[in-house]
Scaffold this motif. Sequence first.
Motif, short mmCIF file in Angstrom:
data_model
loop_
_atom_site.label_atom_id
_atom_site.label_comp_id
_atom_site.label_asym_id
_atom_site.label_seq_id
_atom_site.Cartn_x
_atom_site.Cartn_y
_atom_site.Cartn_z
N GLU A 300 0.84 -1.20 0.00
CA GLU A 300 0.00 0.00 0.00
C GLU A 300 0.87 1.25 0.00
O GLU A 300 0.40 2.35 -0.27
N THR A 301 2.16 1.09 0.33
CA THR A 301 3.12 2.19 0.33
C THR A 301 3.98 2.06 -0.92
O THR A 301 4.80 1.16 -1.01
N ALA A 302 3.79 2.94 -1.91
CA ALA A 302 4.51 2.81 -3.18
C ALA A 302 5.67 3.79 -3.29
O ALA A 302 6.64 3.54 -4.02
N ASP A 303 5.60 4.89 -2.58
CA ASP A 303 6.57 5.98 -2.77
C ASP A 303 7.61 5.99 -1.66
O ASP A 303 7.81 6.99 -0.98
N PHE A 304 8.31 4.88 -1.48
CA PHE A 304 9.19 4.76 -0.31
C PHE A 304 10.56 5.40 -0.52
O PHE A 304 11.18 5.83 0.45
N TYR A 305 11.08 5.45 -1.76
CA TYR A 305 12.44 5.98 -1.96
C TYR A 305 12.44 7.50 -1.84
O TYR A 305 13.28 8.08 -1.15
N ARG A 306 11.50 8.14 -2.50
CA ARG A 306 11.27 9.58 -2.35
C ARG A 306 9.77 9.78 -2.22
O ARG A 306 8.99 9.19 -2.96
N TRP A 307 9.36 10.62 -1.26
CA TRP A 307 7.94 10.76 -0.96
C TRP A 307 7.61 12.21 -0.63
O TRP A 307 8.50 13.03 -0.41
N LYS A 308 6.33 12.50 -0.59
CA LYS A 308 5.88 13.87 -0.30
C LYS A 308 4.62 13.81 0.56
O LYS A 308 3.72 13.01 0.31
N THR A 309 4.57 14.65 1.61
CA THR A 309 3.41 14.77 2.47
C THR A 309 3.06 16.25 2.61
O THR A 309 3.94 17.08 2.83
N ILE A 310 1.78 16.58 2.46
CA ILE A 310 1.33 17.97 2.50
C ILE A 310 0.34 18.14 3.65
O ILE A 310 -0.60 17.35 3.79
N TYR A 311 0.58 19.17 4.49
CA TYR A 311 -0.31 19.50 5.59
C TYR A 311 -0.78 20.94 5.47
O TYR A 311 0.00 21.84 5.13
N SER A 312 -2.04 21.17 5.80
CA SER A 312 -2.49 22.55 5.99
C SER A 312 -2.03 23.02 7.38
O SER A 312 -1.65 22.20 8.22
#
Length: 440
Positions: A300-312
Amino acid sequence: MNAPLIHVGILLQQQKIDFSLPDGYKSNGREIQPGDYSVEISGEKILFKGEISDELVFEADDLHHNAFGLKNVIIGVQFHWERKEDQYFLGSLKFIVENGSLSAINIVSLEDYLTSVISSEMSATSSEELLKAHAVISRSWLLAQIQKSQSLENSETGYRTSFETPTEIVRWYDRENHNRFDVCADDHCQRYQGITRQSTELVKKVIQETWGEVLFYDGAICDARFSKCCGGVMETFENVWEPVIHPYLQAKPDYTEGSPLPDLTIEDNAEEWIRTSPPAFCNTQDANVLKQVLNDYDRETADFYRWKTIYSQEELSVLIRERSGIDFGEIIALQPLERGASGRIIRLKIIGTERVMTIGKELEIRRTLSKSHLYSSAFVVDTQDEDENGIPQTFILTGAGWGHGVGLCQIGAAIMAEKGYGYNEILAHYFPASETITNY
């Protein structure tokens, strides 16, 4: 030679535990009829079938063949894939009371335990050399933890896992709170899901062929750590856990050829490294290889090498308040103060309108900035949409890797095996200066 028996904590801090027993189990010398049962906490005692006891053990006639079931075992505790499963385990079952709650403990042969671990940590259909490497490090890690617990019990100096001042909290998380058993069954230690994850003849062959093999350094079994994906560089032990230097757990690029590694403790270098996708063994999207390392819920986790998370702004300020217990007000900035050798942040200053505080180490940072655990602490922060007071309304975290990054990188090791490296070569790459010996 027979493997030692170990105690594995499976279900912890419960008020009631449901379980099932087949033929072949005894308690206090009495045969237990096959069936479904439950135990409950009663004061500081265990209640089972109307009887009260301090401790309750269901002994298997044959540790290697009898298997009991536990209902609603939590896996991925506090991680983003957390869920419950019914699981089955070889060996004996023990219930104890800790702090007014029940814990279920599996008494199992170390090698039976390992057969499960390498089928739980990754797919039992992984390549032979990868499975052999993982068998050696999982065995080494467990025996090293047992020795560490024994040395802590005999030590006259107190063991600390945190340092706190009015302006800084530095914590690390290991397994020192497991006083009544050797190891837990979840990612906090290493995944152990009994015989629930289907093993294979290959796994059994790997265990037999590496029976008793451990990594050794300077007369002691190596504290052989591993994570899912290092993000291109291995981190040092002392930047993640207690300030002890292990020469076999030091910074090293996850490749054997190529340009020299930049100094990722320097902010500009770390930022460039994290924002790009440099070559490394673990830099892969090879679905066939990833299936070897990642179980269904891991994929279910595909972006393990480089990833991005966005928070307000609202999401981040509420999240940090809930996870840390500290009200920072609105978040003005997340400022890296110190990075480890892999670019992972080990001291992060959180600047808010109501409070300024520095936190560390890497897992404390990951826990504070996510509802579960941020993939890693190797990240850079961009802000957008400032309001009239200059306070950002959007935070973008761009990161590298999955896990603490110390020791063996599971995805990198899978690629090494796919490229034809033998398990001893894989171990030498991730644990330089160590040697493999037969311990029993």
